[in-house]
Design a protein around this motif. Structure first.
Motif, PDB file in Angstrom:
ATOM      1  N   ALA A 149       0.854  -1.180   0.000  1.00 53.68           N
ATOM      2  CA  ALA A 149       0.000   0.000   0.000  1.00 53.68           C
ATOM      3  C   ALA A 149       0.894   1.236   0.000  1.00 53.68           C
ATOM      4  O   ALA A 149       1.760   1.382   0.856  1.00 53.68           O
ATOM      5  N   SER A 150       0.693   2.108  -0.955  1.00 56.19           N
ATOM      6  CA  SER A 150       1.448   3.345  -1.014  1.00 56.19           C
ATOM      7  C   SER A 150       0.540   4.495  -0.636  1.00 56.19           C
ATOM      8  O   SER A 150      -0.684   4.397  -0.704  1.00 56.19           O
ATOM      9  N   VAL A 151       1.149   5.601  -0.241  1.00 55.78           N
ATOM     10  CA  VAL A 151       0.371   6.793   0.093  1.00 55.78           C
ATOM     11  C   VAL A 151      -0.429   7.241  -1.123  1.00 55.78           C
ATOM     12  O   VAL A 151      -1.610   7.599  -1.021  1.00 55.78           O
ATOM     13  N   LEU A 152       0.207   7.209  -2.298  1.00 57.50           N
ATOM     14  CA  LEU A 152      -0.489   7.593  -3.526  1.00 57.50           C
ATOM     15  C   LEU A 152      -1.707   6.712  -3.755  1.00 57.50           C
ATOM     16  O   LEU A 152      -2.793   7.206  -4.093  1.00 57.50           O
ATOM     17  N   GLY A 153      -1.557   5.402  -3.559  1.00 58.42           N
ATOM     18  CA  GLY A 153      -2.667   4.489  -3.780  1.00 58.42           C
ATOM     19  C   GLY A 153      -3.832   4.760  -2.846  1.00 58.42           C
ATOM     20  O   GLY A 153      -4.998   4.739  -3.257  1.00 58.42           O
ATOM     21  N   VAL A 154      -3.538   5.015  -1.573  1.00 58.54           N
ATOM     22  CA  VAL A 154      -4.592   5.317  -0.602  1.00 58.54           C
ATOM     23  C   VAL A 154      -5.299   6.620  -0.963  1.00 58.54           C
ATOM     24  O   VAL A 154      -6.536   6.711  -0.912  1.00 58.54           O
ATOM     25  N   VAL A 155      -4.533   7.629  -1.371  1.00 61.10           N
ATOM     26  CA  VAL A 155      -5.134   8.902  -1.774  1.00 61.10           C
ATOM     27  C   VAL A 155      -6.029   8.711  -2.991  1.00 61.10           C
ATOM     28  O   VAL A 155      -7.135   9.282  -3.071  1.00 61.10           O
ATOM     29  N   LEU A 156      -5.589   7.927  -3.948  1.00 60.60           N
ATOM     30  CA  LEU A 156      -6.393   7.672  -5.144  1.00 60.60           C
ATOM     31  C   LEU A 156      -7.692   6.952  -4.789  1.00 60.60           C
ATOM     32  O   LEU A 156      -8.752   7.276  -5.330  1.00 60.60           O
ATOM     33  N   CYS A 157      -7.619   5.980  -3.888  1.00 58.69           N
ATOM     34  CA  CYS A 157      -8.829   5.272  -3.473  1.00 58.69           C
ATOM     35  C   CYS A 157      -9.771   6.193  -2.701  1.00 58.69           C
ATOM     36  O   CYS A 157     -11.001   6.097  -2.844  1.00 58.69           O
ATOM     37  N   LEU A 158      -9.222   7.093  -1.907  1.00 59.21           N
ATOM     38  CA  LEU A 158     -10.052   8.098  -1.230  1.00 59.21           C
ATOM     39  C   LEU A 158     -10.734   9.001  -2.240  1.00 59.21           C
ATOM     40  O   LEU A 158     -11.926   9.318  -2.114  1.00 59.21           O
ATOM     41  N   LEU A 159      -9.982   9.422  -3.256  1.00 64.02           N
ATOM     42  CA  LEU A 159     -10.553  10.262  -4.305  1.00 64.02           C
ATOM     43  C   LEU A 159     -11.654   9.511  -5.045  1.00 64.02           C
ATOM     44  O   LEU A 159     -12.700  10.093  -5.388  1.00 64.02           O
TER      45      LEU A 159
END
Length: 308
Positions: A149-159
């Motif tokens: 899990a990357s920070v970018l991936g979590v942000v994208l899923c939140l978006l």
């Protein structure tokens, strides 16, 4: 007649969640050969072709002017942004993390529905969503394994969750003016237009992608998009956005079942428990309290009662 309409809406919602659950298997195959934007565009183009054909056959024509604002916003957010960033996010995080993060979407739908659509937040809906979200977290934890899990991936899923919620809340008012088919068709077309910058990648990747991946992309467009989004819109027009959002918590449980049946992925105890919690929460969120019995001889008896 109201009971029949309610049953039809529930059946339509059931079709939607089953097809959306099946999409996870197809995304796994198509996503290995297509980049996020190209996959979203290919899916939307396939869905648009089917929807436009059905619209022409049924001769429904253009939706009323009053529906266009909701169609444009939901098409951009849900059909466009959501599909691209979710495809991208699922390449950056493991499936379990993506499932947990994206499943805040129904909670956001309920909150946005209360704020912008003036929908109520009955205790049963809130309790059911809390139970289902706990189940989704359990399923997600059981699926994470040794994933990443990357920070970018979590942000994208939140978006993706925010875009999904915003798209649903924008779509609800449009359904007061246009039919489910009209709203879905033109929303899908708006999403396809928004994804046109990925056309070059789609053509390039289609030339070297295996046939199975391309067929899965077409499947995603015809069934989880064209059919499932139409049945979703039909059901959404007949209930609140909050209740419809809560219904999608059945998807993680169905994904577990489909992976077990079609992929031979035997679920563990935590996965089964999480799936059961998801379904229990959906049942609670869609239940209604029994109406209080009217006093004998009261003027406010059954003849004067009002359905909520």
């Amino acid at each position: 007649m109201p009971n029949r309409t309610s049953r039809l809406a529930l059946a339509a919602a059931g079709v939607t969640v089953v097809l959306w659950a099946s999409a996870f298997v197809s995304i796994r195959s198509a996503g290995a050969a297509y980049s996020p934007g190209a996959l979203a565009l290919g899916r939307l183009l396939a869905g648009s072709l089917v929807l436009v054909a059905v619209l022409l056959i049924r001769r429904e024509g253009l939706p009323p002017r009053a529906a266009w604002r909701g169609i444009a916003v939901s098409g951009l957010l849900w059909f466009g942004v959501y599909m691209v960033v979710l495809n991208w996010g699922e390449q950056e995080v493991d499936a379990g993390t993506a499932a947990m993060v994206v499943n805040i979407g129904p909670i956001l739908i309920a909150l946005l529905g209360a704020r912008f659509l003036k929908e109520s937040l009955p205790p049963r809906l809130l309790a059911g969503m809390a139970v289902s979200f706990a189940g989704a977290v359990a399923v997600g934890l059981s699926m994470s394994g040794e994933g990443h899990a990357s920070v970018l991936g979590v942000v994208l899923c939140l978006l993706a969750a925010v875009a999904y919620a915003g798209g649903v809340v924008a779509q609800k008012p449009a359904l007061a003016h246009g039919s489910a088919l009209q709203v879905t068709t033109f929303g899908c077309l708006v999403g396809a237009v928004a994804c046109l910058p990925f056309a070059g990648r789609l053509v390039e990747e289609a030339g070297r992608a295996p046939l199975s991946a391309t067929l899965n992309m077409v499947y995603l467009g015809v069934f989880p998009t064209a059919l499932a989004f139409t049945t979703w819109a039909y059901a959404l027009a007949r209930t609140t956005a909050g209740r419809m959002g809560a219904t999608t918590y059945a998807v993680p449980a169905l994904v577990v079942l489909l992976a077990w049946v079609f992929l031979g992925e035997l679920p563990g105890l935590l996965t089964l428990a999480g799936g059961a919690l998801c379904l229990a929460g959906v049942a609670v969120s869609r239940s209604r309290p029994k109406p209080a019995a009217a006093p004998a001889g009261s003027a406010d008896g059954p003849a004067g009662s009002v359905r909520s």
